[in-house]
Design a protein around this motif. Sequence first.
Motif, PDB file in Angstrom:
ATOM      1  N   LEU A   5       0.874  -1.167   0.000  1.00 48.15           N
ATOM      2  CA  LEU A   5       0.000   0.000   0.000  1.00 48.15           C
ATOM      3  C   LEU A   5       0.909   1.214   0.000  1.00 48.15           C
ATOM      4  N   PHE A   6       0.878   1.958  -1.094  1.00 49.21           N
ATOM      5  CA  PHE A   6       1.667   3.188  -1.222  1.00 49.21           C
ATOM      6  C   PHE A   6       0.797   4.367  -0.825  1.00 49.21           C
ATOM      7  N   LEU A   7       1.238   5.132   0.148  1.00 49.64           N
ATOM      8  CA  LEU A   7       0.577   6.386   0.495  1.00 49.64           C
ATOM      9  C   LEU A   7       1.478   7.504  -0.013  1.00 49.64           C
ATOM     10  N   VAL A   8       0.959   8.318  -0.912  1.00 55.68           N
ATOM     11  CA  VAL A   8       1.740   9.412  -1.487  1.00 55.68           C
ATOM     12  C   VAL A   8       1.158  10.709  -0.952  1.00 55.68           C
ATOM     13  N   GLY A   9       1.952  11.408  -0.137  1.00 52.77           N
ATOM     14  CA  GLY A   9       1.466  12.608   0.518  1.00 52.77           C
ATOM     15  C   GLY A   9       2.321  13.831   0.263  1.00 52.77           C
ATOM     16  N   LYS A  16       1.773  15.526  -5.980  1.00 51.24           N
ATOM     17  CA  LYS A  16       1.374  14.170  -5.582  1.00 51.24           C
ATOM     18  C   LYS A  16       0.827  13.377  -6.760  1.00 51.24           C
ATOM     19  N   THR A  17      -0.055  13.997  -7.515  1.00 52.57           N
ATOM     20  CA  THR A  17      -0.675  13.296  -8.634  1.00 52.57           C
ATOM     21  C   THR A  17       0.379  12.925  -9.669  1.00 52.57           C
ATOM     22  N   PHE A  18       1.265  13.852  -9.986  1.00 50.73           N
ATOM     23  CA  PHE A  18       2.339  13.597 -10.953  1.00 50.73           C
ATOM     24  C   PHE A  18       3.194  12.410 -10.507  1.00 50.73           C
ATOM     25  N   VAL A  19       3.654  12.442  -9.259  1.00 52.69           N
ATOM     26  CA  VAL A  19       4.521  11.377  -8.745  1.00 52.69           C
ATOM     27  C   VAL A  19       3.745  10.067  -8.629  1.00 52.69           C
TER      28      VAL A  19
END
Length: 184
Positions: A5-9, A16-19
């Motif tokens: 589960l990757f949480l990108v914050g 965030k969306t780009f990465v």
Amino acid sequence: MKKRLFLVGSPPASGKTFVSKKLAAKLNNPVYLDKDTIIPLSMAAYKAANEPYNRDSAFFNTYLRDPEYVAILDVAFEALEFNDNVIVNAPFTKEFNNETYVEELRAKLAKIDTELVMIWVYCDLETIHQRMIERGSDRDTWKLENWDEYVKTKDNSKPTNKAVVVIENKDEESVDRQLQEAFF
């Protein structure tokens, strides 16, 4: 292969969306979830409560913020039943430095043999401000109209949690390189 589960914050407009989408493109058939997708539910709550739409208001922080996180993570856990990689794109500004939150989430994930991967997208405030202007989103209206007040209430520093992978969002090439080095 263990599930992840990757949480990108990061704060709004840091990339965030780009990465997250760059990461998704490198993974095999991931599920990509963006907390912004559930904003229409929150907008309905503002309307029902006769409150102005402001995602930095006391109303939002009291009644909507945490339930949005609960909802998006519930969907993520359901997705983990059928997929090995799930990415959640959301600010996580409080959560990444909250050791209790992180440990409880890790324990819950351990029960389904899933690894927690936390990614923080770092970007300087000047670039964040410019991106907010360029994207022209209604969720940024209050922030832009009250920029000095807004930045005083936000911590743009990198998380202190050593388990968080920091991706410096400078340019596409450097993001690709950092993701490759961290996860592949």
